[in-house]
Motif scaffolding. Structure first.
Motif, PDB file in Angstrom:
ATOM      1  N   SER A  38       0.833  -1.210   0.000  1.00  0.00           N
ATOM      2  CA  SER A  38       0.000   0.000   0.000  1.00  0.00           C
ATOM      3  C   SER A  38       0.864   1.256   0.000  1.00  0.00           C
ATOM      4  O   SER A  38       0.438   2.305  -0.477  1.00  0.00           O
ATOM      5  CB  SER A  38      -0.992   0.022   1.164  1.00  0.00           C
ATOM      6  OG  SER A  38      -0.429  -0.490   2.324  1.00  0.00           O
ATOM      7  N   LYS A  62      -7.110  -0.055   0.003  1.00  0.00           N
ATOM      8  CA  LYS A  62      -7.320  -1.441   0.402  1.00  0.00           C
ATOM      9  C   LYS A  62      -7.870  -2.276  -0.758  1.00  0.00           C
ATOM     10  O   LYS A  62      -7.380  -3.372  -1.031  1.00  0.00           O
ATOM     11  CB  LYS A  62      -8.289  -1.507   1.590  1.00  0.00           C
ATOM     12  CG  LYS A  62      -8.176  -2.794   2.343  1.00  0.00           C
ATOM     13  CD  LYS A  62      -8.831  -2.713   3.710  1.00  0.00           C
ATOM     14  CE  LYS A  62      -8.789  -4.082   4.359  1.00  0.00           C
ATOM     15  NZ  LYS A  62     -10.087  -4.769   4.289  1.00  0.00           N
ATOM     16  N   GLU A  93      -6.044  -5.473  -2.979  1.00  0.00           N
ATOM     17  CA  GLU A  93      -6.611  -6.781  -3.301  1.00  0.00           C
ATOM     18  C   GLU A  93      -6.630  -7.032  -4.803  1.00  0.00           C
ATOM     19  O   GLU A  93      -6.347  -8.134  -5.269  1.00  0.00           O
ATOM     20  CB  GLU A  93      -8.024  -6.879  -2.717  1.00  0.00           C
ATOM     21  CG  GLU A  93      -7.941  -7.235  -1.243  1.00  0.00           C
ATOM     22  CD  GLU A  93      -9.295  -7.330  -0.575  1.00  0.00           C
ATOM     23  OE1 GLU A  93     -10.317  -7.422  -1.293  1.00  0.00           O
ATOM     24  OE2 GLU A  93      -9.308  -7.296   0.664  1.00  0.00           O
TER      25      GLU A  93
END
Lengths: 276, 264
Positions: B110, B125, B129
């Motif tokens: 991140s 977030k 993914e």
């Protein structure tokens, strides 16, 4: 890690924990008011007894209670002074190691100047000008003891900044501040922990010495150093006045050194056998 | 079609000796250009020049590297920062050292996304993914430390980090050299697959012609800081002009090579 938490760390840490409890709960641990004098002839310079565990001093004060309160001073001086030197040492060392060039040059010359001064003399001089009190002692010890730490952090940064993950963070465009604090610093901390623990012991010693010379904690506030001073004139016949504070300083400094040594053993890959 | 990135007459010296000598090549979107050569031939330095991250002591003498028409060496430090990792990303050779050992995988990935502020905090977030899915890693790796992951997993993670800002140029510096052959194939297929969708340009640095054979469209062969041969992969592989290229090609282990078979 579990098997590596060696005996030294456990031993040192338990003693320091005990000291910390004594310091925090000083009013409950002390059996008497540390400042209360009793100048009557039979109350002064009493040998250790059940009433006065460590005897009484020349002014009839209870040495045990004075030492309990002195624990507060010694531990807080140790921790706060080291905290100050950590902040300065890590920031300057980090800047120096990461940026190199003239930044490194300037900071390293500054470190060399710090090394050239006889530190204790410098501390004494500054305290003489600023006035002896506990806060000044902490600050001055902190301000004069960061040089070694600075070099240590710089050396770590010098090797870490050439590591692939730092390069890769730079390639990703992660800002310098984040690289320094999130990527390099956490990887540079192991030797810092060791050195900081050892310095806490050193700072406590310096505080005791200053208090002994009358430049640290001022009477009537008790500290291990000034209890020693008060006892030195009676050392021929009132051994308890110098033995107990001396022992307290010895045991505390020794405990911090044991923790430091233990940490070094656990954290330094050169000292431990390969675990794989 | 216009090149995304043009390297023109790049010369780099170290201790007065040229380590990259008059090197020119172009990268085009959707293509894989392989830079092949032995250790010390200047492959990695050419790549680092593109990001203007040459190690200290190595000096760029002359040349131009233009990215979308702008010369990278004319850019200010901040402009360069905004290109690094954003428009041009790089994957290093060693998956074992390219990740911070004390930082969880999720934070590292991140961070790469956050560095260029293309996504808001709440989107990060989801983007993590999405990226992990793209490199076919389970989303559970976000909580692992690098030492808990295998080499292949780490290299996927690093690839995901490099792809996080949708770069237009991806530099892969021997991305599979540290991996075993079967994982190597997996990673190469993955890279090709992602490139088919996203159409970015790849500069693929390697010393191994069998890898070149699998991924490259164009090949530049480097020797001692010079490009000795360049052209389309098929031409270079079939009909190598320079004796050095021929030697490199001869190093490919071939299936059916009787002498090299294990008995039994």
């Amino acid at each position: 890690m579990k098997d590596k938490l060696n005996k030294r760390i456990i031993f040192g840490a338990s003693i320091i924990a005990l000291m910390a409890i004594v310091a925090v709960f000083a009013p409950y641990v002390a059996t008497q008011d540390p400042l209360e004098m009793d100048l009557s002839a039979d109350a002064r310079l009493q040998a250790p007894s059940l009433e006065h565990f460590f005897g009484t001093d020349s002014l009839g004060r209870d040495v045990f209670s004075r030492m309990v309160y002195g624990t507060r001073i010694s531990l807080s001086v140790g921790f706060i002074a080291v905290f100050i030197s950590l902040v300065i040492g890590i920031s300057l060392g980090g800047l120096s190691g990461y940026y190199g060039g003239w930044v490194d040059g300037v900071i390293m010359r500054l470190v060399e100047v710090m090394y050239c001064f006889p530190t204790f003399f410098l501390i004494m001089m500054v305290i003489t000008f600023l006035g002896p009190n506990i806060v000044n002692v902490m600050i001055v010890i902190g301000l004069t003891s960061w040089a070694g730490l600075c070099r240590l952090v710089r050396a770590e940064f010098l090797t870490l900044r050439e590591r692939d993950f730092v390069y890769s963070a730079r390639v990703q465009g992660v800002p310098n501040g984040r690289i320094i604090f999130r990527h390099i610093l956490p990887n540079a901390m192991a030797p810092v922990y060791v050195s900081a623990t050892l310095s806490v012991g050193g700072a406590i010693l310096v505080e005791s010495a200053l208090s002994f010379l009358g430049l640290g904690v001022q009477i009537p506030t008790p500290s291990w150093g000034n209890i020693l001073t008060a006892g030195k004139n009676y050392i021929d016949y009132a051994w308890w006045l110098t033995l107990f504070p001396g022992l307290a300083i010895l045991v505390t400094v020794l405990s911090f050194n044991l923790i430091g040594e233990g940490l070094r053993e656990v954290l330094d890959p050169k000292l431990r056998e390969s675990r794989r | 079609m216009d090149a995304v990135l043009k390297v023109e007459n790049l010369t780099v010296t170290s201790a007065k000796r040229p380590v990259i000598d008059d090197v020119s090549f172009d990268l085009h979107s959707g293509e894989v250009t392989a830079l092949v050569g032995e250790s010390g031939s200047g492959k990695t330095l050419s790549a680092l020049s593109i990001l203007d991250l040459l190690p200290s002591g190595v000096i760029r003498k002359t040349g131009k590297i233009s990215f979308k028409g702008e010369n990278i060496f004319d850019l200010k430090a901040e402009e360069l920062e905004s290109i690094r990792g954003n428009d041009i990303a790089m994957v290093f050779q060693e998956p074992f050292t390219a990740l911070n050992p004390v930082m969880r995988a999720g934070i590292q990935i991140s961070e790469a996304i956050a560095a260029h502020k293309r996504y808001t905090d709440s989107e990060v977030k989801g983007r993590v993914e999405e990226l992990l899915d793209m490199v076919r890693l389970s989303s559970q790796v976000v909580r692992s430390y690098p030492h808990e992951l295998s080499g292949g997993m780490r290299q996927r993670l690093i690839l995901a980090m490099a792809l996080s800002c949708e770069p237009e140029v991806l530099i892969l510096d021997e991305p599979t050299t540290a991996l075993d052959v079967s994982i190597q194939k997996e990673i190469l297929d993955l890279i090709k697959g992602i490139q088919d969708n996203r159409r970015f340009a790849i500069l693929f640095i390697t010393h191994d012609f069998s890898v070149v054979n699998m991924v490259a469209d164009k090949v530049c062969v480097m020797k001692e800081g010079r490009i000795v041969e360049k052209g389309l992969k098929e031409e270079v592989l079939k009909n190598p002009k320079h004796p050095y290229t021929r030697k490199l090609i001869d190093c490919i282990p071939r299936l059916g090579d009787k002498r090299k078979r294990l008995p039994g």
